[in-house]
Design a protein around this motif. Structure first.
Motif, PDB file in Angstrom:
ATOM      1  N   VAL A 171       0.833  -1.204   0.000  1.00  0.00           N
ATOM      2  CA  VAL A 171       0.000   0.000   0.000  1.00  0.00           C
ATOM      3  C   VAL A 171       0.868   1.256   0.000  1.00  0.00           C
ATOM      4  N   ILE A 172       1.895   1.261   0.838  1.00  0.00           N
ATOM      5  CA  ILE A 172       2.803   2.417   0.885  1.00  0.00           C
ATOM      6  C   ILE A 172       3.520   2.588  -0.449  1.00  0.00           C
ATOM      7  N   LEU A 173       3.900   1.467  -1.086  1.00  0.00           N
ATOM      8  CA  LEU A 173       4.583   1.548  -2.374  1.00  0.00           C
ATOM      9  C   LEU A 173       3.675   2.142  -3.445  1.00  0.00           C
ATOM     10  N   LEU A 174       2.409   1.763  -3.466  1.00  0.00           N
ATOM     11  CA  LEU A 174       1.471   2.315  -4.455  1.00  0.00           C
ATOM     12  C   LEU A 174       1.272   3.815  -4.242  1.00  0.00           C
ATOM     13  N   ILE A 175       1.153   4.242  -2.991  1.00  0.00           N
ATOM     14  CA  ILE A 175       1.006   5.675  -2.703  1.00  0.00           C
ATOM     15  C   ILE A 175       2.255   6.435  -3.146  1.00  0.00           C
ATOM     16  N   TYR A 176       3.407   5.847  -2.877  1.00  0.00           N
ATOM     17  CA  TYR A 176       4.667   6.485  -3.269  1.00  0.00           C
ATOM     18  C   TYR A 176       4.771   6.614  -4.786  1.00  0.00           C
ATOM     19  N   LEU A 177       4.413   5.561  -5.525  1.00  0.00           N
ATOM     20  CA  LEU A 177       4.488   5.619  -6.984  1.00  0.00           C
ATOM     21  C   LEU A 177       3.536   6.671  -7.553  1.00  0.00           C
ATOM     22  N   TYR A 178       2.384   6.824  -6.925  1.00  0.00           N
ATOM     23  CA  TYR A 178       1.448   7.862  -7.374  1.00  0.00           C
ATOM     24  C   TYR A 178       2.070   9.245  -7.188  1.00  0.00           C
ATOM     25  N   LEU A 179       2.646   9.484  -6.018  1.00  0.00           N
ATOM     26  CA  LEU A 179       3.259  10.793  -5.760  1.00  0.00           C
ATOM     27  C   LEU A 179       4.476  11.014  -6.648  1.00  0.00           C
ATOM     28  N   LEU A 180       5.253   9.941  -6.903  1.00  0.00           N
ATOM     29  CA  LEU A 180       6.422  10.097  -7.761  1.00  0.00           C
ATOM     30  C   LEU A 180       6.022  10.397  -9.200  1.00  0.00           C
ATOM     31  N   THR A 181       4.976   9.757  -9.677  1.00  0.00           N
ATOM     32  CA  THR A 181       4.469  10.047 -11.021  1.00  0.00           C
ATOM     33  C   THR A 181       3.965  11.485 -11.119  1.00  0.00           C
ATOM     34  N   LYS A 182       3.293  11.918 -10.086  1.00  0.00           N
ATOM     35  CA  LYS A 182       2.818  13.301 -10.056  1.00  0.00           C
ATOM     36  C   LYS A 182       3.971  14.296 -10.087  1.00  0.00           C
ATOM     37  N   LEU A 183       5.071  13.938  -9.407  1.00  0.00           N
ATOM     38  CA  LEU A 183       6.221  14.844  -9.345  1.00  0.00           C
ATOM     39  C   LEU A 183       7.011  14.854 -10.653  1.00  0.00           C
ATOM     40  N   ILE A 184       7.268  13.691 -11.237  1.00  0.00           N
ATOM     41  CA  ILE A 184       8.153  13.616 -12.406  1.00  0.00           C
ATOM     42  C   ILE A 184       7.424  13.990 -13.691  1.00  0.00           C
ATOM     43  N   LEU A 185       6.289  13.386 -13.923  1.00  0.00           N
ATOM     44  CA  LEU A 185       5.604  13.605 -15.198  1.00  0.00           C
ATOM     45  C   LEU A 185       4.780  14.881 -15.224  1.00  0.00           C
ATOM     46  N   PHE A 186       4.140  15.195 -14.108  1.00  0.00           N
ATOM     47  CA  PHE A 186       3.216  16.335 -14.097  1.00  0.00           C
ATOM     48  C   PHE A 186       3.734  17.495 -13.266  1.00  0.00           C
ATOM     49  N   LYS A 187       5.010  17.436 -12.843  1.00  0.00           N
ATOM     50  CA  LYS A 187       5.696  18.548 -12.164  1.00  0.00           C
ATOM     51  C   LYS A 187       4.915  19.055 -10.955  1.00  0.00           C
ATOM     52  N   GLY A 188       4.303  18.129 -10.232  1.00  0.00           N
ATOM     53  CA  GLY A 188       3.570  18.483  -9.031  1.00  0.00           C
ATOM     54  C   GLY A 188       2.110  18.821  -9.271  1.00  0.00           C
ATOM     55  N   GLY A 189       1.667  18.876 -10.508  1.00  0.00           N
ATOM     56  CA  GLY A 189       0.272  19.186 -10.795  1.00  0.00           C
ATOM     57  C   GLY A 189      -0.619  17.964 -10.691  1.00  0.00           C
ATOM     58  N   ALA A 190      -1.846  18.123 -11.155  1.00  0.00           N
ATOM     59  CA  ALA A 190      -2.804  17.021 -11.092  1.00  0.00           C
ATOM     60  C   ALA A 190      -2.407  15.919 -12.072  1.00  0.00           C
ATOM     61  N   VAL A 191      -2.613  14.687 -11.659  1.00  0.00           N
ATOM     62  CA  VAL A 191      -2.300  13.537 -12.509  1.00  0.00           C
ATOM     63  C   VAL A 191      -3.373  13.398 -13.577  1.00  0.00           C
ATOM     64  N   ASP A 192      -2.977  13.522 -14.829  1.00  0.00           N
ATOM     65  CA  ASP A 192      -3.902  13.454 -15.952  1.00  0.00           C
ATOM     66  C   ASP A 192      -3.475  12.301 -16.863  1.00  0.00           C
ATOM     67  N   VAL A 193      -4.085  11.167 -16.655  1.00  0.00           N
ATOM     68  CA  VAL A 193      -3.753   9.998 -17.466  1.00  0.00           C
ATOM     69  C   VAL A 193      -4.212  10.188 -18.912  1.00  0.00           C
ATOM     70  N   GLY A 194      -5.317  10.896 -19.110  1.00  0.00           N
ATOM     71  CA  GLY A 194      -5.809  11.141 -20.459  1.00  0.00           C
ATOM     72  C   GLY A 194      -4.823  11.933 -21.294  1.00  0.00           C
ATOM     73  N   LEU A 195      -4.131  12.889 -20.666  1.00  0.00           N
ATOM     74  CA  LEU A 195      -3.134  13.667 -21.399  1.00  0.00           C
ATOM     75  C   LEU A 195      -1.994  12.769 -21.883  1.00  0.00           C
ATOM     76  N   VAL A 196      -1.528  11.878 -21.020  1.00  0.00           N
ATOM     77  CA  VAL A 196      -0.455  10.971 -21.406  1.00  0.00           C
ATOM     78  C   VAL A 196      -0.912  10.060 -22.546  1.00  0.00           C
ATOM     79  N   TRP A 197      -2.131   9.569 -22.454  1.00  0.00           N
ATOM     80  CA  TRP A 197      -2.649   8.684 -23.501  1.00  0.00           C
ATOM     81  C   TRP A 197      -2.787   9.413 -24.833  1.00  0.00           C
ATOM     82  N   ASP A 198      -3.262  10.657 -24.810  1.00  0.00           N
ATOM     83  CA  ASP A 198      -3.392  11.439 -26.043  1.00  0.00           C
ATOM     84  C   ASP A 198      -2.030  11.699 -26.681  1.00  0.00           C
ATOM     85  N   ARG A 199      -1.044  12.001 -25.849  1.00  0.00           N
ATOM     86  CA  ARG A 199       0.299  12.245 -26.395  1.00  0.00           C
ATOM     87  C   ARG A 199       0.893  10.965 -27.006  1.00  0.00           C
TER      88      ARG A 199
END
Length: 259
Positions: A91-119
């Motif tokens: 559970v802690i690992l999943l929460i961490y991966l969510y926050l890490l994805t938010k930090l690296i891909l979305f630069k701290g903004g909202a996680v938008d999976v649709g944007l990644v899929w469109d790109r």
């Protein structure tokens, strides 16, 4: 040609008779077992009858030892604290991966999976977009640039340099905690840290959300290994200290017994 002595022939016959005796004994024993089973099956009230509900070997009997053992084992596995401990790590690992994805891909903004899929879809339809991406394939190029530009007036370079390391330290700790029983834990952390960082860098390359940087790949992997050391070194020291105390106590106990 060696001539056999009378004693050798006698021993040989003795061995043959022994084998014949063992075979006849096993045959008689199996025959007696079948006869006793037929007698027991013909008498349902006999306690030794396997079909008797009061027979402990009856599978339908609640006091069947094998059935009781299975129930005890299932209960022990269900109540085993290590299972809940592993679930907590996941559970802690999943929460961490969510926050890490938010930090690296979305630069701290909202996680938008649709944007990644469109790109990604746009890249699949137009592969030539790969030439518009910013890529650094020279090792240590950005690290040297950030290191030489470190100053109080440019704190972003220090954040970029240290942030790539610090961001992956929790990942190394979590992986080391989940697979701590394996002797290849360090190799697992190294491989998984590299693979996770490569996934983020490849996503940035294909989507154009960020920059593919080989230096980030190295720094992220380094951060994962630092996390592994943060977890494993105190654990090894603790085991050495507790093991040393146990050996001292055992030697003292042996001396007291001899006295």
């Amino acid at each position: 040609m060696r001539q056999s002595k009378p004693s050798d022939k006698y021993k040989h016959r003795e061995r043959e008779s022994g084998y014949a005796y063992e075979y006849e004994y096993e045959y008689d024993e199996s025959k007696q077992t079948r006869q006793s089973n037929q007698i027991n099956s013909s008498n349902p009230s006999n306690p030794s009858n396997p079909n008797n509900p009061n027979n402990p070997n009856n599978p339908n009997n609640p006091n069947n030892p094998s059935k009781l053992y299975k129930q005890h084992r299932n209960k022990a596995e269900h109540n085993n604290p290590s299972n809940s401990f592993q679930i907590g790590w996941v559970v802690i690992l999943l929460i961490y991966l969510y926050l890490l994805t938010k930090l690296i891909l979305f630069k701290g903004g909202a996680v938008d999976v649709g944007l990644v899929w469109d790109r990604l879809t746009a890249f699949l339809h137009q592969p030539d977009l790969i030439h518009t991406r910013t890529v650094n394939l020279t090792p240590f190029q950005e690290i040297k640039r950030d290191w030489h530009s470190l100053s109080l007036h440019r704190p972003r370079t220090a954040i970029h340099l240290a942030g790539n390391i610090v961001a992956f330290i929790p990942f190394g700790i979590l992986i080391a905690g989940m697979v701590r029983a394996s002797i290849f834990t360090g190799i697992n952390v190294l491989f998984l840290s590299f693979l996770l960082s490569l996934g983020y860098e490849a996503t940035q390359l294909l989507t154009g959300i960020g920059i593919f940087d080989v230096d980030d790949l190295m720094l992220n992997t380094l951060g994962g290994m630092i996390g592994y050391l943060v977890y494993s070194v105190p654990l090894v020291l603790y085991r050495m200290l507790t093991g040393g105390k146990a050996r001292v106590a055992a030697k003292r106990y042996v001396k007291e017994r001899h006295v």
